[in-house]
Design an enzyme around this catalytic site. Sequence first.
Site, PDB file in Angstrom:
ATOM      1  N   TYR A 149       0.838  -1.205   0.000  1.00 23.34           N
ATOM      2  CA  TYR A 149       0.000   0.000   0.000  1.00 23.34           C
ATOM      3  C   TYR A 149       0.875   1.259   0.000  1.00 23.34           C
ATOM      4  O   TYR A 149       0.742   2.124  -0.865  1.00 23.34           O
ATOM      5  CB  TYR A 149      -0.899  -0.041   1.230  1.00 23.34           C
ATOM      6  CG  TYR A 149      -1.897   1.088   1.337  1.00 23.34           C
ATOM      7  CD1 TYR A 149      -3.021   1.134   0.503  1.00 23.34           C
ATOM      8  CD2 TYR A 149      -1.755   2.098   2.294  1.00 23.34           C
ATOM      9  CE1 TYR A 149      -3.959   2.156   0.615  1.00 23.34           C
ATOM     10  CE2 TYR A 149      -2.688   3.116   2.412  1.00 23.34           C
ATOM     11  CZ  TYR A 149      -3.789   3.145   1.578  1.00 23.34           C
ATOM     12  OH  TYR A 149      -4.717   4.162   1.696  1.00 23.34           O
ATOM     13  N   GLU A 151       4.182   1.780  -0.562  1.00 25.48           N
ATOM     14  CA  GLU A 151       5.083   1.991  -1.708  1.00 25.48           C
ATOM     15  C   GLU A 151       4.291   2.146  -3.004  1.00 25.48           C
ATOM     16  O   GLU A 151       4.695   2.880  -3.907  1.00 25.48           O
ATOM     17  CB  GLU A 151       6.099   0.855  -1.828  1.00 25.48           C
ATOM     18  CG  GLU A 151       7.071   0.754  -0.645  1.00 25.48           C
ATOM     19  CD  GLU A 151       8.098   1.881  -0.579  1.00 25.48           C
ATOM     20  OE1 GLU A 151       7.931   2.929  -1.235  1.00 25.48           O
ATOM     21  OE2 GLU A 151       9.092   1.720   0.155  1.00 25.48           O
ATOM     22  N   SER A 193     -14.376   1.657  12.742  1.00 24.73           N
ATOM     23  CA  SER A 193     -15.441   0.684  12.497  1.00 24.73           C
ATOM     24  C   SER A 193     -15.350  -0.468  13.496  1.00 24.73           C
ATOM     25  O   SER A 193     -16.368  -0.914  14.037  1.00 24.73           O
ATOM     26  CB  SER A 193     -15.397   0.186  11.052  1.00 24.73           C
ATOM     27  OG  SER A 193     -14.088  -0.026  10.617  1.00 24.73           O
ATOM     28  N   ASP A 277       3.298  -0.780  12.500  1.00 23.99           N
ATOM     29  CA  ASP A 277       2.166   0.101  12.821  1.00 23.99           C
ATOM     30  C   ASP A 277       2.729   1.474  13.228  1.00 23.99           C
ATOM     31  O   ASP A 277       3.468   1.581  14.206  1.00 23.99           O
ATOM     32  CB  ASP A 277       1.391  -0.511  13.989  1.00 23.99           C
ATOM     33  CG  ASP A 277      -0.010   0.048  14.131  1.00 23.99           C
ATOM     34  OD1 ASP A 277      -0.947  -0.611  13.681  1.00 23.99           O
ATOM     35  OD2 ASP A 277      -0.146   1.152  14.687  1.00 23.99           O
ATOM     36  N   GLN A 280       2.711   7.335  15.644  1.00 23.17           N
ATOM     37  CA  GLN A 280       1.982   8.608  15.775  1.00 23.17           C
ATOM     38  C   GLN A 280       1.682   9.156  14.391  1.00 23.17           C
ATOM     39  O   GLN A 280       2.390   8.878  13.424  1.00 23.17           O
ATOM     40  CB  GLN A 280       2.811   9.616  16.569  1.00 23.17           C
ATOM     41  CG  GLN A 280       4.229   9.774  16.051  1.00 23.17           C
ATOM     42  CD  GLN A 280       5.027  10.777  16.886  1.00 23.17           C
ATOM     43  OE1 GLN A 280       4.574  11.249  17.925  1.00 23.17           O
ATOM     44  NE2 GLN A 280       6.216  11.120  16.430  1.00 23.17           N
TER      45      GLN A 280
HETATM   46  P1  NAD Z   1     -12.680   1.805   0.128  1.00 16.94           P
HETATM   47  O1  NAD Z   1     -12.042   0.468   0.185  1.00 16.94           O
HETATM   48  O2  NAD Z   1     -14.014   1.978   0.792  1.00 16.94           O
HETATM   49  O3  NAD Z   1     -12.831   2.291  -1.370  1.00 16.94           O
HETATM   50  C1  NAD Z   1     -11.965   1.927  -2.405  1.00 16.94           C
HETATM   51  C2  NAD Z   1     -12.810   1.645  -3.640  1.00 16.94           C
HETATM   52  O4  NAD Z   1     -11.934   1.298  -4.734  1.00 16.94           O
HETATM   53  C3  NAD Z   1     -13.762   0.453  -3.452  1.00 16.94           C
HETATM   54  O5  NAD Z   1     -15.039   0.808  -3.922  1.00 16.94           O
HETATM   55  C4  NAD Z   1     -13.129  -0.655  -4.299  1.00 16.94           C
HETATM   56  O6  NAD Z   1     -14.059  -1.580  -4.780  1.00 16.94           O
HETATM   57  C5  NAD Z   1     -12.462   0.155  -5.399  1.00 16.94           C
HETATM   58  N1  NAD Z   1     -11.330  -0.529  -6.040  1.00 16.94           N
HETATM   59  C6  NAD Z   1     -10.291  -1.166  -5.453  1.00 16.94           C
HETATM   60  N2  NAD Z   1      -9.443  -1.640  -6.378  1.00 16.94           N
HETATM   61  C7  NAD Z   1      -9.959  -1.286  -7.591  1.00 16.94           C
HETATM   62  C8  NAD Z   1      -9.545  -1.488  -8.926  1.00 16.94           C
HETATM   63  N3  NAD Z   1      -8.419  -2.159  -9.224  1.00 16.94           N
HETATM   64  N4  NAD Z   1     -10.312  -0.997  -9.923  1.00 16.94           N
HETATM   65  C9  NAD Z   1     -11.475  -0.325  -9.663  1.00 16.94           C
HETATM   66  N5  NAD Z   1     -11.902  -0.106  -8.405  1.00 16.94           N
HETATM   67  C10 NAD Z   1     -11.162  -0.583  -7.386  1.00 16.94           C
HETATM   68  O7  NAD Z   1     -11.623   2.842   0.720  1.00 16.94           O
HETATM   69  P2  NAD Z   1     -11.770   4.406   1.053  1.00 16.94           P
HETATM   70  O8  NAD Z   1     -11.527   4.576   2.485  1.00 16.94           O
HETATM   71  O9  NAD Z   1     -12.992   4.955   0.450  1.00 16.94           O
HETATM   72  O10 NAD Z   1     -10.482   4.976   0.284  1.00 16.94           O
HETATM   73  C11 NAD Z   1     -10.585   5.612  -0.961  1.00 16.94           C
HETATM   74  C12 NAD Z   1      -9.217   6.131  -1.368  1.00 16.94           C
HETATM   75  O11 NAD Z   1      -8.744   7.073  -0.417  1.00 16.94           O
HETATM   76  C13 NAD Z   1      -8.151   5.041  -1.487  1.00 16.94           C
HETATM   77  O12 NAD Z   1      -7.345   5.310  -2.604  1.00 16.94           O
HETATM   78  C14 NAD Z   1      -7.375   5.194  -0.215  1.00 16.94           C
HETATM   79  O13 NAD Z   1      -6.058   4.766  -0.376  1.00 16.94           O
HETATM   80  C15 NAD Z   1      -7.471   6.677   0.054  1.00 16.94           C
HETATM   81  N6  NAD Z   1      -7.322   6.976   1.478  1.00 16.94           N
HETATM   82  C16 NAD Z   1      -8.316   6.705   2.373  1.00 16.94           C
HETATM   83  C17 NAD Z   1      -8.123   6.983   3.727  1.00 16.94           C
HETATM   84  C18 NAD Z   1      -9.193   6.739   4.759  1.00 16.94           C
HETATM   85  O14 NAD Z   1      -8.948   6.954   5.941  1.00 16.94           O
HETATM   86  N7  NAD Z   1     -10.377   6.324   4.401  1.00 16.94           N
HETATM   87  C19 NAD Z   1      -6.898   7.506   4.166  1.00 16.94           C
HETATM   88  C20 NAD Z   1      -5.894   7.728   3.219  1.00 16.94           C
HETATM   89  C21 NAD Z   1      -6.118   7.476   1.883  1.00 16.94           C
HETATM   90  N1  UDP Z   2      -6.217  -0.536  15.899  1.00 18.43           N
HETATM   91  C1  UDP Z   2      -6.562  -1.073  17.126  1.00 18.43           C
HETATM   92  N2  UDP Z   2      -7.602  -1.962  17.187  1.00 18.43           N
HETATM   93  C2  UDP Z   2      -8.327  -2.319  16.097  1.00 18.43           C
HETATM   94  C3  UDP Z   2      -7.979  -1.749  14.833  1.00 18.43           C
HETATM   95  C4  UDP Z   2      -6.913  -0.880  14.778  1.00 18.43           C
HETATM   96  O1  UDP Z   2      -5.941  -0.770  18.159  1.00 18.43           O
HETATM   97  O2  UDP Z   2      -9.262  -3.110  16.239  1.00 18.43           O
HETATM   98  C5  UDP Z   2      -5.102   0.436  15.830  1.00 18.43           C
HETATM   99  C6  UDP Z   2      -4.042   0.097  14.797  1.00 18.43           C
HETATM  100  O3  UDP Z   2      -3.063  -0.743  15.370  1.00 18.43           O
HETATM  101  C7  UDP Z   2      -3.507   1.477  14.448  1.00 18.43           C
HETATM  102  C8  UDP Z   2      -4.709   2.399  14.616  1.00 18.43           C
HETATM  103  O4  UDP Z   2      -5.633   1.681  15.424  1.00 18.43           O
HETATM  104  O5  UDP Z   2      -2.516   1.872  15.366  1.00 18.43           O
HETATM  105  C9  UDP Z   2      -5.357   2.798  13.294  1.00 18.43           C
HETATM  106  O6  UDP Z   2      -5.599   1.632  12.560  1.00 18.43           O
HETATM  107  P1  UDP Z   2      -6.365   1.626  11.169  1.00 18.43           P
HETATM  108  O7  UDP Z   2      -6.266   0.239  10.630  1.00 18.43           O
HETATM  109  O8  UDP Z   2      -7.715   2.209  11.326  1.00 18.43           O
HETATM  110  O9  UDP Z   2      -5.565   2.649  10.246  1.00 18.43           O
HETATM  111  P2  UDP Z   2      -4.009   2.917   9.949  1.00 18.43           P
HETATM  112  O10 UDP Z   2      -3.158   2.014  10.793  1.00 18.43           O
HETATM  113  O11 UDP Z   2      -3.860   2.658   8.504  1.00 18.43           O
HETATM  114  O12 UDP Z   2      -3.844   4.342  10.340  1.00 18.43           O
END
Ligand code: NAD
Ligand code: UDP
Length: 316
Positions: A149, A151, A193, A277, A280
């Site tokens: 993810y 890289e 979630s 993980d 911060q």
């Molecule tokens: P999500 O998993 O709910 O949404 C991703 C969507 O992309 C899904 O609908 C999935 O079916 C679709 N998808 C995956 N691979 C695909 C492919 N090869 N072709 C077509 N569709 C494809 O995730 P999200 O939280 O809505 O994230 C959306 C974007 O925002 C992602 O690029 C994610 O990396 C970025 N992002 C999200 C967060 C966050 O906290 N939610 C943080 C940083 C970056």
């Molecule tokens: N985490 C946790 N319990 C869970 C899910 C995640 O303690 O049930 C922690 C996880 O180790 C991380 C933080 O919550 O430190 C955020 O995790 P998440 O997967 O939501 O996002 P990311 O690590 O990509 O920021």
Amino acid sequence: MKNYSSKRIMVTGGAGFLGSHLCEKLLNERHEVICVDNFYTGRRANIAHLASNPYFEVIRHDITFPLYAEVDEIYNLACPASPIHYQFDPVQTTKTSVHGAINMLGLAKRIKAKILQASTSEVYGDPTVHPQQESYWGNVNPIGIRSCYDEGKRCAETLFFDYHRQHQLRIKVARIFNTYGPRMHPNDGRVVSNFVMQSLRDEEITVYGEGSQTRSFCYVEDLVDGLVRLMNSPDDFTGPVNLGNPVEFTILELAEKVVAMTGSKSKISFKPLPSDDPRQRQPDINLAKEKLGWSPDIKLEEGLVKTIEYFQGFIA
Ligand code: NAD
Ligand code: UDP
Ligand code: UDP
């Protein structure tokens, strides 16, 4: 009725959590929206309420394959975002970020569309600089379980800037920090979630490590507003720009807050910390404030109320 200034806009990943909110906002602004999604982590239910809108179209397509369409703007959000999902098929995750970016950039180049990349705070890895500014190059393990993810997203940023330099593409790169809200997948393993579902079911709250690691949580409505502002910013502003809420919480604080807000009987239980993980994470959002006039409005408690309400719909 259509707006005379309306555009035709493609949203890849439009059936996902962020993408579905973005499609909805763009339709409300009277644009035509083409949602491109392979439904890997996205769900029809996220966009079902948009289906009757004549300006909304869905294409089932995997962006690792070429795509031909005519649009004015592309928001490239397609990519699984939760660690459980992106680690399930890590090769596909890298392909989606890298091959997907090449295809969407090739498309944007051919049709001269403006294109925005949903990048991530993960490009900073386990940061040694705090809070993270855009100028920080990051501390990323290239061979760990999160690398597909991290890289992949870093390489996508490289491709965006090379298409900009080499082909004069109009690009925008948003580095999105942890975002939460309704339409998150209830089983995606992300912390908000998980904690909300566990609390609503009175199950144990799984805090990884000691819960002393921090995250900064942005409500989806604020985030999507930032993405649209970025797309609409002047062409000479490419980013990368951080979008996120700078208010930082420990994971233990989040767990306690969710338990209190749901009135749950759940007890906190400590589980092993996954490898790599980040300890911060907090965005420095001065650039977004200056260039986009953007900063988040919605406080964690406020956003959690709406998120808890949404997840209550999944409890039998
Ligand atoms: P999500 O998993 O709910 O949404 C991703 C969507 O992309 C899904 O609908 C999935 O079916 C679709 N998808 C995956 N691979 C695909 C492919 N090869 N072709 C077509 N569709 C494809 O995730 P999200 O939280 O809505 O994230 C959306 C974007 O925002 C992602 O690029 C994610 O990396 C970025 N992002 C999200 C967060 C966050 O906290 N939610 C943080 C940083 C970056
Ligand atoms: N985490 C946790 N319990 C869970 C899910 C995640 O303690 O049930 C922690 C996880 O180790 C991380 C933080 O919550 O430190 C955020 O995790 P998440 O997967 O939501 O996002 P990311 O690590 O990509 O920021
Ligand atoms: N591409 C696409 N749709 C288009 C134009 C291009 O999916 O409308 C894909 C194409 O298949 C190619 C990629 O985008 O693999 C990169 O295109 P580019 O023109 O930059 O490179 P080239 O075709 O020269 O490899």
